[in-house]
Design an enzyme around this catalytic site. Structure first.
Site, PDB file in Angstrom:
ATOM      1  CE  LYS A 164      -1.451   2.836   2.414  1.00  0.00           C
ATOM      2  NZ  LYS A 164      -1.841   4.270   1.625  1.00  0.00           N
ATOM      3  CD  GLU A 239      13.609   0.991   8.700  1.00  0.00           C
ATOM      4  OE1 GLU A 239      13.906   2.215   9.913  1.00  0.00           O
ATOM      5  OE2 GLU A 239      14.296   0.148   8.898  1.00  0.00           O
ATOM      6  CB  CYS A 273      13.523   9.184   8.230  1.00  0.00           C
ATOM      7  SG  CYS A 273      13.929   8.144   6.903  1.00  0.00           S
ATOM      8  CD  GLU A 366      10.072  12.939  11.202  1.00  0.00           C
ATOM      9  OE1 GLU A 366       9.361  13.046  11.522  1.00  0.00           O
ATOM     10  OE2 GLU A 366      11.333  12.712  10.624  1.00  0.00           O
TER      11      GLU A 366
END
Ligand code: NAP
Ligand code: MG
Length: 465
Positions: A164, A239, A273, A366
Protein backbone atom coordinates in the site's frame (compact mmCIF):
# COMPACT_ATOMS: atom_id res chain seq x y z
CA UNK A 1 -11.53 -1.86 -11.21
CA UNK A 2 -9.02 -2.06 -8.44
CA UNK A 3 -5.33 -1.61 -9.10
CA UNK A 4 -4.83 -5.26 -8.27
CA UNK A 5 -6.49 -6.34 -11.50
CA UNK A 6 -9.70 -8.27 -11.13
CA UNK A 7 -10.71 -6.80 -7.78
CA UNK A 8 -14.05 -5.49 -6.66
CA UNK A 9 -15.22 -2.24 -8.20
CA UNK A 10 -14.17 0.91 -6.36
CA UNK A 11 -16.47 3.83 -6.14
CA UNK A 12 -14.09 6.75 -6.02
CA UNK A 13 -11.22 8.20 -7.95
CA UNK A 14 -7.91 9.40 -6.63
CA UNK A 15 -6.45 12.58 -8.08
CA UNK A 16 -2.66 12.42 -7.89
CA UNK A 17 -1.09 15.89 -7.83
CA UNK A 18 2.20 17.31 -9.07
CA UNK A 19 3.52 19.41 -6.16
CA UNK A 20 5.57 21.80 -8.33
CA UNK A 21 2.49 22.85 -10.35
CA UNK A 22 -0.41 21.94 -8.02
CA UNK A 23 -2.05 20.33 -11.07
CA UNK A 24 -3.48 16.82 -11.40
CA UNK A 25 -0.81 14.49 -12.76
CA UNK A 26 -3.02 11.43 -13.03
CA UNK A 27 -6.38 10.11 -11.88
CA UNK A 28 -6.54 6.52 -10.74
CA UNK A 29 -9.10 4.33 -8.98
CA UNK A 30 -9.05 4.73 -5.20
CA UNK A 31 -8.85 1.34 -3.54
CA UNK A 32 -10.92 0.53 -0.45
CA UNK A 33 -10.87 -2.13 2.27
CA UNK A 34 -12.66 -4.60 -0.02
CA UNK A 35 -9.85 -4.25 -2.56
CA UNK A 36 -7.36 -5.07 0.18
CA UNK A 37 -9.27 -8.28 0.92
CA UNK A 38 -9.15 -9.21 -2.77
CA UNK A 39 -5.42 -8.44 -2.96
CA UNK A 40 -4.69 -10.49 0.17
CA UNK A 41 -6.66 -13.43 -1.24
CA UNK A 42 -4.62 -13.26 -4.44
CA UNK A 43 -1.40 -13.16 -2.43
CA UNK A 44 -2.54 -16.13 -0.34
CA UNK A 45 -3.28 -18.10 -3.52
CA UNK A 46 0.07 -17.21 -5.09
CA UNK A 47 2.12 -18.05 -1.98
CA UNK A 48 2.62 -21.86 -2.22
CA UNK A 49 3.97 -21.78 -5.77
CA UNK A 50 6.21 -18.77 -5.04
CA UNK A 51 7.53 -20.35 -1.82
CA UNK A 52 8.39 -23.48 -3.79
CA UNK A 53 10.17 -21.71 -6.65
CA UNK A 54 13.62 -23.27 -6.99
CA UNK A 55 16.18 -20.90 -5.40
CA UNK A 56 18.07 -20.24 -8.65
CA UNK A 57 14.81 -19.55 -10.47
CA UNK A 58 13.69 -17.02 -7.85
CA UNK A 59 17.14 -15.38 -7.92
CA UNK A 60 17.07 -15.24 -11.71
CA UNK A 61 13.63 -13.66 -11.75
CA UNK A 62 14.73 -10.99 -9.29
CA UNK A 63 17.65 -10.17 -11.59
CA UNK A 64 15.20 -9.96 -14.50
CA UNK A 65 13.09 -7.49 -12.52
CA UNK A 66 16.20 -5.40 -11.78
CA UNK A 67 17.11 -5.33 -15.47
CA UNK A 68 13.55 -4.43 -16.48
CA UNK A 69 13.47 -1.54 -13.97
CA UNK A 70 16.87 -0.40 -15.25
CA UNK A 71 15.51 -0.33 -18.79
CA UNK A 72 12.65 1.93 -17.61
CA UNK A 73 14.84 3.97 -15.27
CA UNK A 74 14.41 7.30 -17.01
CA UNK A 75 10.61 7.05 -17.31
CA UNK A 76 10.27 5.92 -13.71
CA UNK A 77 12.58 8.70 -12.54
CA UNK A 78 10.60 11.38 -14.38
CA UNK A 79 7.35 10.00 -12.93
CA UNK A 80 8.82 9.97 -9.41
CA UNK A 81 10.33 13.45 -9.82
CA UNK A 82 7.00 14.89 -10.96
CA UNK A 83 4.79 13.09 -8.42
CA UNK A 84 7.03 13.57 -5.37
CA UNK A 85 8.39 16.99 -6.45
CA UNK A 86 12.01 15.91 -6.16
CA UNK A 87 14.95 16.87 -8.40
CA UNK A 88 15.23 14.52 -11.36
CA UNK A 89 18.86 13.72 -10.50
CA UNK A 90 17.72 12.53 -7.06
CA UNK A 91 14.90 10.49 -8.59
CA UNK A 92 17.38 8.83 -10.96
CA UNK A 93 19.51 7.88 -7.98
CA UNK A 94 16.50 6.43 -6.16
CA UNK A 95 15.35 4.31 -9.10
CA UNK A 96 18.98 3.22 -9.49
CA UNK A 97 18.80 2.11 -5.86
CA UNK A 98 15.68 0.06 -6.66
CA UNK A 99 17.71 -1.77 -9.31
CA UNK A 100 20.62 -2.26 -6.92
CA UNK A 101 18.32 -3.52 -4.14
CA UNK A 102 16.79 -6.20 -6.36
CA UNK A 103 20.25 -7.25 -7.55
CA UNK A 104 21.54 -7.40 -3.99
CA UNK A 105 18.70 -9.59 -2.68
CA UNK A 106 18.81 -11.76 -5.81
CA UNK A 107 21.98 -13.07 -4.19
CA UNK A 108 20.15 -14.41 -1.17
CA UNK A 109 17.91 -17.33 -2.25
CA UNK A 110 20.94 -19.45 -3.13
CA UNK A 111 23.02 -18.58 -0.05
CA UNK A 112 23.14 -20.73 3.13
CA UNK A 113 20.41 -19.89 5.63
CA UNK A 114 20.57 -22.32 8.54
CA UNK A 115 22.76 -23.92 11.16
CA UNK A 116 23.48 -27.44 12.27
CA UNK A 117 23.48 -27.71 16.06
CA UNK A 118 25.06 -30.68 17.86
CA UNK A 119 22.49 -32.61 19.95
CA UNK A 120 22.23 -36.14 21.36
CA UNK A 121 20.46 -38.89 19.42
CA UNK A 122 20.22 -37.30 16.01
CA UNK A 123 20.69 -34.26 13.92
CA UNK A 124 19.23 -30.83 14.68
CA UNK A 125 19.26 -28.08 12.15
CA UNK A 126 17.48 -24.85 11.37
CA UNK A 127 15.86 -23.56 8.22
CA UNK A 128 14.30 -20.19 7.48
CA UNK A 129 10.69 -20.28 6.32
CA UNK A 130 8.90 -17.39 4.62
CA UNK A 131 6.12 -15.81 6.66
CA UNK A 132 3.42 -15.98 3.97
CA UNK A 133 1.65 -12.80 2.89
CA UNK A 134 3.34 -9.62 4.06
CA UNK A 135 1.78 -6.16 4.02
CA UNK A 136 4.03 -3.26 3.03
CA UNK A 137 2.92 0.28 3.92
CA UNK A 138 5.12 3.04 2.54
CA UNK A 139 5.39 6.86 2.66
CA UNK A 140 5.54 9.55 -0.03
CA UNK A 141 9.08 10.87 0.46
CA UNK A 142 11.08 8.14 -1.34
CA UNK A 143 8.15 6.23 -2.82
CA UNK A 144 9.61 3.44 -4.93
CA UNK A 145 13.01 3.24 -3.21
CA UNK A 146 11.48 2.56 0.21
CA UNK A 147 9.01 0.10 -1.34
CA UNK A 148 11.96 -1.75 -2.92
CA UNK A 149 13.76 -1.96 0.45
CA UNK A 150 10.79 -4.07 1.57
CA UNK A 151 9.77 -5.80 -1.67
CA UNK A 152 13.16 -7.25 -2.55
CA UNK A 153 13.97 -9.03 0.74
CA UNK A 154 10.32 -10.08 1.17
CA UNK A 155 10.26 -11.72 -2.27
CA UNK A 156 13.76 -13.16 -1.94
CA UNK A 157 12.69 -14.88 1.29
CA UNK A 158 9.70 -16.46 -0.50
CA UNK A 159 6.81 -14.28 0.66
CA UNK A 160 4.04 -12.80 -1.44
CA UNK A 161 3.15 -9.16 -0.78
CA UNK A 162 0.43 -6.55 -0.73
CA UNK A 163 1.93 -3.08 -1.06
CA UNK A 164 0.00 0.00 0.00
CA UNK A 165 1.88 3.07 -1.22
CA UNK A 166 1.06 6.54 0.14
CA UNK A 167 -1.95 7.84 -1.73
CA UNK A 168 -0.05 11.04 -2.55
CA UNK A 169 2.58 9.05 -4.54
CA UNK A 170 1.24 5.71 -5.80
CA UNK A 171 2.26 5.99 -9.47
CA UNK A 172 5.73 4.42 -9.52
CA UNK A 173 4.56 1.48 -7.36
CA UNK A 174 1.73 0.80 -9.80
CA UNK A 175 4.13 1.01 -12.75
CA UNK A 176 6.62 -1.22 -10.94
CA UNK A 177 4.03 -3.97 -10.50
CA UNK A 178 3.40 -3.94 -14.26
CA UNK A 179 7.12 -4.05 -15.01
CA UNK A 180 7.62 -6.97 -12.61
CA UNK A 181 4.75 -8.89 -14.18
CA UNK A 182 6.12 -8.27 -17.68
CA UNK A 183 9.49 -9.53 -16.44
CA UNK A 184 7.82 -12.82 -15.52
CA UNK A 185 6.71 -12.44 -11.90
CA UNK A 186 3.69 -14.72 -11.44
CA UNK A 187 0.27 -13.13 -10.87
CA UNK A 188 -0.56 -12.45 -7.25
CA UNK A 189 3.01 -12.35 -5.95
CA UNK A 190 3.06 -8.53 -5.82
CA UNK A 191 -0.26 -6.71 -5.40
CA UNK A 192 -0.51 -2.93 -5.17
CA UNK A 193 -3.48 -1.31 -3.46
CA UNK A 194 -3.57 2.48 -3.88
CA UNK A 195 -5.91 3.90 -1.28
CA UNK A 196 -5.99 5.73 2.05
CA UNK A 197 -4.04 4.57 5.08
CA UNK A 198 -7.05 4.92 7.34
CA UNK A 199 -9.00 2.30 5.36
CA UNK A 200 -6.61 0.23 3.18
CA UNK A 201 -3.62 0.43 5.51
CA UNK A 202 -5.72 -0.34 8.55
CA UNK A 203 -7.37 -3.32 6.81
CA UNK A 204 -3.95 -4.77 5.96
CA UNK A 205 -2.87 -4.42 9.59
CA UNK A 206 -5.97 -6.14 10.97
CA UNK A 207 -6.27 -8.81 8.22
CA UNK A 208 -5.92 -12.31 9.71
CA UNK A 209 -4.22 -13.68 6.58
CA UNK A 210 -1.41 -11.10 6.64
CA UNK A 211 1.56 -12.46 8.60
CA UNK A 212 3.66 -9.33 8.89
CA UNK A 213 3.54 -5.58 8.37
CA UNK A 214 6.60 -3.65 7.24
CA UNK A 215 5.87 0.03 7.74
CA UNK A 216 7.71 3.25 7.01
CA UNK A 217 6.11 6.51 8.06
CA UNK A 218 5.35 8.65 11.06
CA UNK A 219 5.98 7.58 14.63
CA UNK A 220 2.33 8.31 15.43
CA UNK A 221 0.95 5.90 12.80
CA UNK A 222 3.70 3.39 13.63
CA UNK A 223 2.52 3.30 17.25
CA UNK A 224 -1.07 2.61 16.19
CA UNK A 225 0.08 -0.17 13.84
CA UNK A 226 2.13 -1.83 16.60
CA UNK A 227 -0.89 -1.72 18.92
CA UNK A 228 -3.34 -3.07 16.33
CA UNK A 229 -0.93 -5.78 15.12
CA UNK A 230 -0.77 -7.14 18.67
CA UNK A 231 -4.31 -8.49 18.35
CA UNK A 232 -3.22 -10.99 15.68
CA UNK A 233 0.40 -11.16 16.92
CA UNK A 234 1.59 -10.07 13.51
CA UNK A 235 5.26 -9.48 13.09
CA UNK A 236 5.95 -5.78 12.63
CA UNK A 237 8.96 -3.78 11.54
CA UNK A 238 8.78 -0.01 11.83
CA UNK A 239 10.92 2.69 10.24
CA UNK A 240 9.69 5.91 11.80
CA UNK A 241 10.63 9.52 12.32
CA UNK A 242 13.92 11.11 13.26
CA UNK A 243 15.52 14.24 14.66
CA UNK A 244 19.08 13.48 13.77
CA UNK A 245 22.09 15.54 14.79
CA UNK A 246 25.06 16.56 12.69
CA UNK A 247 27.85 17.15 15.23
CA UNK A 248 30.63 19.47 14.10
CA UNK A 249 33.74 19.65 16.31
CA UNK A 250 36.10 22.63 16.08
CA UNK A 251 38.91 20.34 14.88
CA UNK A 252 36.87 19.20 11.86
CA UNK A 253 37.33 20.27 8.26
CA UNK A 254 34.83 23.07 8.84
CA UNK A 255 34.69 23.97 5.14
CA UNK A 256 33.70 20.40 4.25
CA UNK A 257 31.19 20.15 7.11
CA UNK A 258 29.51 23.44 6.18
CA UNK A 259 29.47 22.60 2.48
CA UNK A 260 27.81 19.24 3.18
CA UNK A 261 25.31 20.48 5.79
CA UNK A 262 22.67 21.93 3.43
CA UNK A 263 22.38 18.66 1.49
CA UNK A 264 22.06 16.73 4.75
CA UNK A 265 19.00 18.66 5.92
CA UNK A 266 17.51 20.29 2.81
CA UNK A 267 17.85 17.26 0.54
CA UNK A 268 14.39 16.08 -0.56
CA UNK A 269 13.22 19.46 0.83
CA UNK A 270 13.93 18.15 4.33
CA UNK A 271 11.36 15.39 3.90
CA UNK A 272 13.85 12.75 4.87
CA UNK A 273 13.72 10.70 8.04
CA UNK A 274 17.54 10.91 8.20
CA UNK A 275 17.65 14.71 7.84
CA UNK A 276 20.35 16.17 10.08
CA UNK A 277 17.91 18.83 11.24
CA UNK A 278 19.85 19.63 14.42
CA UNK A 279 23.28 20.96 13.57
CA UNK A 280 25.41 20.92 16.74
CA UNK A 281 28.55 23.05 16.46
CA UNK A 282 31.38 23.40 18.97
CA UNK A 283 31.11 26.92 20.39
CA UNK A 284 34.61 28.00 19.33
CA UNK A 285 33.84 27.18 15.67
CA UNK A 286 30.29 28.55 15.57
CA UNK A 287 30.98 31.91 13.91
CA UNK A 288 33.18 30.41 11.24
CA UNK A 289 30.71 27.62 10.57
CA UNK A 290 27.78 30.06 10.21
CA UNK A 291 29.83 32.30 7.89
CA UNK A 292 30.41 29.30 5.63
CA UNK A 293 26.88 27.86 5.93
CA UNK A 294 25.09 31.06 4.92
CA UNK A 295 26.41 31.28 1.32
CA UNK A 296 25.97 27.51 0.92
CA UNK A 297 22.28 27.77 1.87
CA UNK A 298 21.71 30.85 -0.28
CA UNK A 299 23.32 29.12 -3.25
CA UNK A 300 20.94 26.14 -3.11
CA UNK A 301 19.06 25.91 -6.39
CA UNK A 302 15.39 25.51 -5.48
CA UNK A 303 12.93 25.09 -8.33
CA UNK A 304 11.44 22.94 -11.09
CA UNK A 305 12.27 19.31 -10.28
CA UNK A 306 12.79 18.55 -13.97
CA UNK A 307 15.19 21.47 -14.64
CA UNK A 308 18.91 20.76 -14.89
CA UNK A 309 20.83 21.58 -11.74
CA UNK A 310 17.84 21.80 -9.37
CA UNK A 311 18.88 20.77 -5.86
CA UNK A 312 15.59 21.14 -4.00
CA UNK A 313 11.96 20.96 -5.10
CA UNK A 314 8.69 21.88 -3.40
CA UNK A 315 7.13 20.17 -0.41
CA UNK A 316 4.78 17.30 -1.10
CA UNK A 317 1.48 19.07 -0.39
CA UNK A 318 -0.21 22.24 0.82
CA UNK A 319 -0.81 20.53 4.16
CA UNK A 320 2.86 19.69 4.56
CA UNK A 321 3.81 23.30 3.73
CA UNK A 322 1.41 24.58 6.38
CA UNK A 323 2.78 22.14 8.94
CA UNK A 324 6.37 23.19 8.20
CA UNK A 325 5.48 26.89 8.26
CA UNK A 326 4.15 26.33 11.79
CA UNK A 327 7.75 25.79 12.91
CA UNK A 328 8.78 29.25 11.66
CA UNK A 329 6.23 31.61 13.23
CA UNK A 330 6.51 35.39 13.14
CA UNK A 331 9.47 36.36 15.29
CA UNK A 332 11.25 33.03 14.85
CA UNK A 333 15.05 33.38 15.19
CA UNK A 334 15.86 33.13 11.47
CA UNK A 335 19.62 33.33 10.94
CA UNK A 336 19.28 33.17 7.15
CA UNK A 337 17.16 31.62 4.40
CA UNK A 338 17.58 30.43 0.85
CA UNK A 339 15.40 31.19 -2.16
CA UNK A 340 12.18 29.86 -3.63
CA UNK A 341 10.47 30.41 -6.98
CA UNK A 342 7.28 32.43 -7.36
CA UNK A 343 4.04 31.02 -8.68
CA UNK A 344 2.25 27.73 -8.10
CA UNK A 345 3.89 24.89 -6.19
CA UNK A 346 4.22 24.03 -2.49
CA UNK A 347 7.48 25.95 -2.02
CA UNK A 348 9.22 26.65 1.26
CA UNK A 349 12.58 28.40 1.49
CA UNK A 350 15.44 26.55 3.19
CA UNK A 351 15.62 28.11 6.64
CA UNK A 352 18.27 28.09 9.36
CA UNK A 353 17.21 28.98 12.92
CA UNK A 354 19.79 30.21 15.46
CA UNK A 355 19.92 30.86 18.38
CA UNK A 356 17.11 28.57 19.56
CA UNK A 357 15.76 27.75 23.02
CA UNK A 358 16.17 24.09 24.09
CA UNK A 359 12.39 23.61 24.39
CA UNK A 360 11.55 25.26 21.05
CA UNK A 361 9.26 23.00 18.95
CA UNK A 362 11.76 23.29 16.09
CA UNK A 363 14.39 21.73 18.37
CA UNK A 364 12.19 18.97 19.82
CA UNK A 365 9.91 17.82 16.99
CA UNK A 366 10.52 16.28 13.61
CA UNK A 367 9.78 19.03 11.07
CA UNK A 368 9.99 17.02 7.85
CA UNK A 369 10.68 20.17 5.87
CA UNK A 370 13.64 22.45 5.03
CA UNK A 371 14.18 23.94 8.48
CA UNK A 372 17.40 23.39 10.44
CA UNK A 373 18.38 24.54 13.92
CA UNK A 374 22.00 25.30 14.82
CA UNK A 375 22.93 24.69 18.47
CA UNK A 376 26.36 25.38 20.01
CA UNK A 377 27.98 22.92 22.42
CA UNK A 378 30.80 23.25 24.95
CA UNK A 379 32.66 19.94 24.74
CA UNK A 380 32.34 16.30 23.70
CA UNK A 381 30.15 15.28 26.65
CA UNK A 382 27.79 18.19 26.00
CA UNK A 383 27.57 17.28 22.29
CA UNK A 384 26.60 13.69 23.13
CA UNK A 385 24.07 14.87 25.72
CA UNK A 386 22.40 17.21 23.21
CA UNK A 387 22.45 14.61 20.41
CA UNK A 388 20.69 12.06 22.65
CA UNK A 389 18.16 14.53 24.05
CA UNK A 390 15.34 13.32 21.78
CA UNK A 391 12.78 10.50 21.63
CA UNK A 392 14.22 9.57 18.22
CA UNK A 393 17.32 7.60 17.27
CA UNK A 394 17.63 7.10 13.54
CA UNK A 395 20.77 8.65 12.09
CA UNK A 396 23.41 11.32 12.45
CA UNK A 397 26.88 12.58 11.54
CA UNK A 398 30.11 13.36 13.34
CA UNK A 399 32.65 15.78 11.87
CA UNK A 400 36.11 15.71 13.45
CA UNK A 401 39.74 14.97 12.53
CA UNK A 402 40.26 13.15 15.85
CA UNK A 403 39.73 9.48 15.05
CA UNK A 404 39.45 8.30 18.67
CA UNK A 405 36.88 10.96 19.41
CA UNK A 406 34.92 10.04 16.27
CA UNK A 407 34.67 6.44 17.48
CA UNK A 408 33.82 7.41 21.07
CA UNK A 409 31.02 9.68 19.93
CA UNK A 410 29.76 7.16 17.37
CA UNK A 411 29.37 4.61 20.18
CA UNK A 412 27.75 7.13 22.53
CA UNK A 413 25.11 8.54 20.19
CA UNK A 414 21.96 6.41 20.42
CA UNK A 415 20.96 5.98 16.77
CA UNK A 416 20.77 3.08 14.34
CA UNK A 417 23.15 4.56 11.78
CA UNK A 418 25.92 7.15 11.95
CA UNK A 419 28.45 8.53 9.51
CA UNK A 420 31.81 10.10 10.28
CA UNK A 421 32.98 13.00 8.08
CA UNK A 422 30.08 12.15 5.77
CA UNK A 423 26.30 12.43 5.76
CA UNK A 424 25.67 9.17 3.98
CA UNK A 425 24.16 6.54 6.26
CA UNK A 426 22.00 4.59 3.79
CA UNK A 427 23.45 1.93 1.52
CA UNK A 428 21.89 -1.17 -0.02
CA UNK A 429 24.46 -3.47 1.56
CA UNK A 430 24.39 -2.14 5.15
CA UNK A 431 21.55 -2.31 7.70
CA UNK A 432 19.37 0.71 8.33
CA UNK A 433 16.80 1.37 11.05
CA UNK A 434 16.05 3.08 14.30
CA UNK A 435 16.86 3.07 18.00
CA UNK A 436 14.34 4.42 20.52
CA UNK A 437 11.09 5.76 19.00
CA UNK A 438 12.51 5.74 15.48
CA UNK A 439 11.27 2.16 15.29
CA UNK A 440 12.53 -1.41 15.30
CA UNK A 441 13.81 -3.93 12.80
CA UNK A 442 16.44 -3.33 10.16
CA UNK A 443 16.06 -2.82 6.43
CA UNK A 444 18.72 -3.32 3.76
CA UNK A 445 21.93 -5.27 4.18
CA UNK A 446 21.91 -8.91 5.23
CA UNK A 447 19.76 -8.11 8.27
CA UNK A 448 16.56 -7.27 6.37
CA UNK A 449 16.07 -10.91 5.43
CA UNK A 450 15.63 -11.85 9.10
CA UNK A 451 12.50 -9.74 9.23
CA UNK A 452 10.81 -11.65 6.38
CA UNK A 453 11.28 -15.19 7.64
CA UNK A 454 10.93 -17.30 10.78
CA UNK A 455 13.45 -19.83 12.07
CA UNK A 456 12.32 -23.45 12.12
CA UNK A 457 14.23 -26.13 14.07
CA UNK A 458 14.14 -29.69 12.76
CA UNK A 459 15.37 -32.68 14.72
CA UNK A 460 15.96 -35.97 12.90
CA UNK A 461 16.45 -38.94 15.19
CA UNK A 462 19.26 -41.25 14.16
CA UNK A 463 18.27 -43.90 16.70
CA UNK A 464 16.14 -46.91 15.91
CA UNK A 465 13.55 -47.06 13.14
P1 NAP B 1 2.29 8.49 7.61
O1 NAP B 1 1.13 9.40 7.69
O2 NAP B 1 2.66 7.73 8.82
O3 NAP B 1 1.98 7.52 6.38
C1 NAP B 1 2.81 6.46 6.01
C2 NAP B 1 1.97 5.39 5.35
O4 NAP B 1 1.05 4.86 6.30
C3 NAP B 1 1.12 5.93 4.19
O5 NAP B 1 1.02 4.93 3.21
C4 NAP B 1 -0.23 6.16 4.86
O6 NAP B 1 -1.31 6.14 3.97
C5 NAP B 1 -0.27 4.98 5.80
N1 NAP B 1 -1.18 5.13 6.93
C6 NAP B 1 -1.67 6.28 7.48
N2 NAP B 1 -2.49 5.99 8.50
C7 NAP B 1 -2.53 4.65 8.62
C8 NAP B 1 -3.19 3.74 9.50
N3 NAP B 1 -3.99 4.16 10.50
N4 NAP B 1 -3.00 2.41 9.34
C9 NAP B 1 -2.18 1.95 8.37
N5 NAP B 1 -1.54 2.76 7.50
C10 NAP B 1 -1.70 4.10 7.63
O7 NAP B 1 3.62 9.21 7.18
P2 NAP B 1 3.85 10.12 5.90
O8 NAP B 1 3.01 11.32 6.15
O9 NAP B 1 3.65 9.35 4.64
O10 NAP B 1 5.44 10.38 5.97
C11 NAP B 1 6.01 11.28 6.88
C12 NAP B 1 6.57 10.56 8.12
O11 NAP B 1 7.20 9.32 7.78
C13 NAP B 1 7.64 11.33 8.83
O12 NAP B 1 7.41 11.34 10.21
C14 NAP B 1 8.95 10.59 8.54
O13 NAP B 1 9.96 10.68 9.45
C15 NAP B 1 8.50 9.21 8.41
N6 NAP B 1 9.41 8.46 7.54
C16 NAP B 1 10.29 7.58 8.10
C17 NAP B 1 11.19 6.88 7.31
C18 NAP B 1 12.16 5.90 7.88
O14 NAP B 1 12.80 5.19 7.15
N7 NAP B 1 12.31 5.81 9.18
C19 NAP B 1 11.19 7.08 5.93
C20 NAP B 1 10.29 7.98 5.39
C21 NAP B 1 9.40 8.66 6.21
P3 NAP B 1 -1.86 7.48 3.23
O15 NAP B 1 -0.86 8.54 3.44
O16 NAP B 1 -2.00 7.02 1.83
O17 NAP B 1 -3.17 7.78 3.86
MG1 MG C 1 0.42 11.10 6.75
Amino acid sequence: MSSTGDGAAVSEELNVLEPSTERVLDTIPRANAGDVDVAVARAVAAFPAWRDFAPARRAGLMREIATAVERELEDLAVLEARNAGKPLADARGEIGMVVETFRYYAGSPERPHGETIPVAGGQAFTVREPLGVVGLITPWNFPLAIAAWKLAPALAAGNTVVLKPAQLTPLTALRFSEIAREAGLPDGVVNVVAGPGGTCGRRLVEHPDVAKIAFTGSTEVGRSIAAEAASTLKRVTLELGGKSAGIVFADADIEAAAAAAPGAVFGNAGQDCCARSRILVEQSALDRFMDLLEPAVKALRVGDPLADGTQMGPLISAGQRDAVAGFVPAGAPIAFRGNVPDGPGYWFAPTVLCPVAPDDRAVREEIFGPVAVVIPFRDEAHAVELANDTIYGLSGSIWTRDGARALRVARAVQTGALSINSNNSVRVSTPFGGFKQSGYGRELGPHALDAYSDVKTIFYSTEGA
